[in-house]
Design an enzyme around this catalytic site. Structure first.
Site, PDB file in Angstrom:
ATOM      1  N   GLY A  52      13.067 -37.925  24.456  1.00 56.61           N
ATOM      2  CA  GLY A  52      13.818 -38.212  23.227  1.00 56.61           C
ATOM      3  C   GLY A  52      12.930 -39.087  22.345  1.00 56.61           C
ATOM      4  N   ASP A 240      12.722 -34.725  16.101  1.00 53.74           N
ATOM      5  CA  ASP A 240      11.524 -35.402  16.614  1.00 53.74           C
ATOM      6  C   ASP A 240      10.565 -35.771  15.498  1.00 53.74           C
ATOM      7  OD1 ASP A 240      12.610 -33.593  18.869  1.00 53.74           O
ATOM      8  OD2 ASP A 240      11.448 -35.193  19.814  1.00 53.74           O
ATOM      9  N   ASN A 250      12.696 -30.080  15.671  1.00 55.68           N
ATOM     10  CA  ASN A 250      13.538 -30.539  16.783  1.00 55.68           C
ATOM     11  C   ASN A 250      13.387 -29.559  17.944  1.00 55.68           C
ATOM     12  OD1 ASN A 250      15.472 -32.422  17.901  1.00 55.68           O
ATOM     13  ND2 ASN A 250      17.019 -30.831  17.698  1.00 55.68           N
TER      14      ASN A 250
HETATM   15  O1  MRU Z   1      11.760 -32.740  24.836  1.00 54.43           O
HETATM   16  P1  MRU Z   1      12.739 -33.842  24.578  1.00 54.43           P
HETATM   17  O2  MRU Z   1      13.860 -33.889  25.536  1.00 54.43           O
HETATM   18  O3  MRU Z   1      12.047 -35.183  24.416  1.00 54.43           O
HETATM   19  O4  MRU Z   1      13.337 -33.470  23.165  1.00 54.43           O
HETATM   20  C1  MRU Z   1      14.313 -34.285  22.580  1.00 54.43           C
HETATM   21  C2  MRU Z   1      14.834 -33.755  21.312  1.00 54.43           C
HETATM   22  O5  MRU Z   1      14.436 -32.719  20.835  1.00 54.43           O
HETATM   23  C3  MRU Z   1      15.839 -34.608  20.580  1.00 54.43           C
HETATM   24  O6  MRU Z   1      16.729 -33.822  19.858  1.00 54.43           O
HETATM   25  C4  MRU Z   1      15.090 -35.522  19.600  1.00 54.43           C
HETATM   26  O7  MRU Z   1      14.076 -36.236  20.264  1.00 54.43           O
HETATM   27  C5  MRU Z   1      15.978 -36.454  18.909  1.00 54.43           C
HETATM   28  S1  MRU Z   1      16.414 -37.774  19.980  1.00 54.43           S
HETATM   29  C6  MRU Z   1      17.474 -38.838  19.260  1.00 54.43           C
END
Ligand code: MRU
Length: 356
Positions: A52, A240, A250
């Protein structure tokens, strides 16, 4: 937020150690893990024990602290910061946090550097919590409007985990939902499973369950039909990296949800703290899109009948696979950006209006 009734944050510092909740074991096992070195932080980010965008930024900030504890030396610190930035490529919060830490530490002498680093990491963390809380208060108004008109449960679809587990507390996409629930508004969340890592099923559903919020896990492909049937009042997702023109990067699959939402006149909101805005890249094709190991596709993990975490392969070993972790939703499909400073249009004008 709460797990089994007890309040937690996703990361904290205690006795010169960084404590995290190991998210690779959720929802089956709740394990608090110690990170002792900067290398431990890099590894936790790469393996997604922490994940995240805001949380990996916070972990990187503490990685800088651990690097100083290990070896109070500027060349070691420089190398640590470069390795931290490279540990995952897409979420801009990672570079944002490391750059901010390094700027704060620049020119400081060895006697004071550790205290300054620790203080700054704590500021980053407290700031993220307050940003996420304000995202929730701003997003709450949108949910309230729908609830007032509909006079029935508000159905919200979300993708991946942009919940408190992806931040320090509250979450981004989930924060308006938690605030609505606390105000007594009836909400129900459609949780996209989010193949291949299943952050929706494993993390979002888990954290909503722990807070007593009604939710239903659906396959990633089910959102479209639910929207056609009028069973989704709005989508709220995280991001992201959001470009200054409002394009939103995202978790893979977000784009397809936005297309379905557009086709069905379902509002599609993106929730983000300002630390997720990339003011430099102007063209979304320049965003580094993470490509992860294909074993994340070909193997699925879960618990067996004895409750033991186990992995099984689900397609032929010979089959080629590709594991792109993120996609970009063009600004034209985004109904609004919910930030800590308010809600704005997904455009340069909108973002600059809030963030001068
Ligand atoms: O691969 P991840 O689990 O790190 O991806 C997370 C996401 O895509 C979330 O939607 C994004 O980081 C927003 S977190 C508030």
């Amino acid at each position: 937020m709460r797990i089994e009734g007890k309040e937690y944050r996703t990361i904290w510092f205690e006795n010169n150690l960084v404590k995290i909740i190991d998210q690779t074991k959720l929802p089956h096992k709740f394990i608090i893990k110690d990170l002792k070195t900067v290398e431990d932080c890099i590894n936790a980010i790469k393996t997604m024990e922490v994940r995240g965008a805001p949380l990996i930024g916070a972990t990187a900030a503490y990685g800088i602290v651990l690097s100083i504890i290990e070896k109070n030396d500027s060349s070691f610190l420089g190398k640590s910061s470069e390795k931290l930035i490279k540990s995952r490529p897409t979420a801009i919060n990672l570079k944002w946090a490391v750059d901010r830490m390094m700027k704060k530490l620049s020119g400081k002498n060895n006697n004071e550097i550790l205290k300054i680093a620790l203080d700054e990491a704590k500021v980053i963390i407290e700031e993220d919590i307050s940003f996420c809380k304000n995202i929730g208060l701003n997003g709450l108004k949108i949910i309230e409007d729908v609830a007032n008109k509909k006079k029935d449960t508000v159905n919200i679809l979300t993708h991946c985990n942009a919940g408190w587990l992806a931040t320090i507390d509250w979450g981004t996409a989930t924060s308006p939902i938690y605030h609505a629930h606390q105000q007594g508004i009836k909400v129900h969340v459609w949780v996209d499973e989010t193949r291949p890592r299943n952050q929706g099923a494993n993390l979002t559903s888990y954290e909503l369950n722990e807070e007593g919020i009604s939710n239903t896990v659906i396959t990633d492909n089910a959102g479209g039909i639910l929207m056609q049937r009028g069973q989704v009042d709005m989508c709220i997702v995280g991001t992201d990296r959001t470009l200054s023109n409002g394009d939103v990067c995202n978790k893979i699959g977000t784009y397809l949800k936005a297309l379905a939402a557009k086709d069905n006149n379902v509002p599609f909101y993106v929730a983000l703290p300002s630390s997720t805005i990339d003011w430099n890249i102007k063209d979304h094709t320049k965003i580094p899109i993470e490509e992860r190991n294909v074993e994340e596709l070909s193997y699925v993990e879960g618990v067996d009948k004895e409750n033991k975490i186990t992995k099984i392969r689900i397609y032929p070993q010979k089959s080629k696979a590709m594991n792109l972790a993120f996609d970009v939703t063009p600004a034209k499909y985004v109904s609004g950006l919910i930030t800590e400073k308010g809600i704005c249009e997904a455009s340069e004008k909108g973002l600059k209006g809030l963030f001068k």
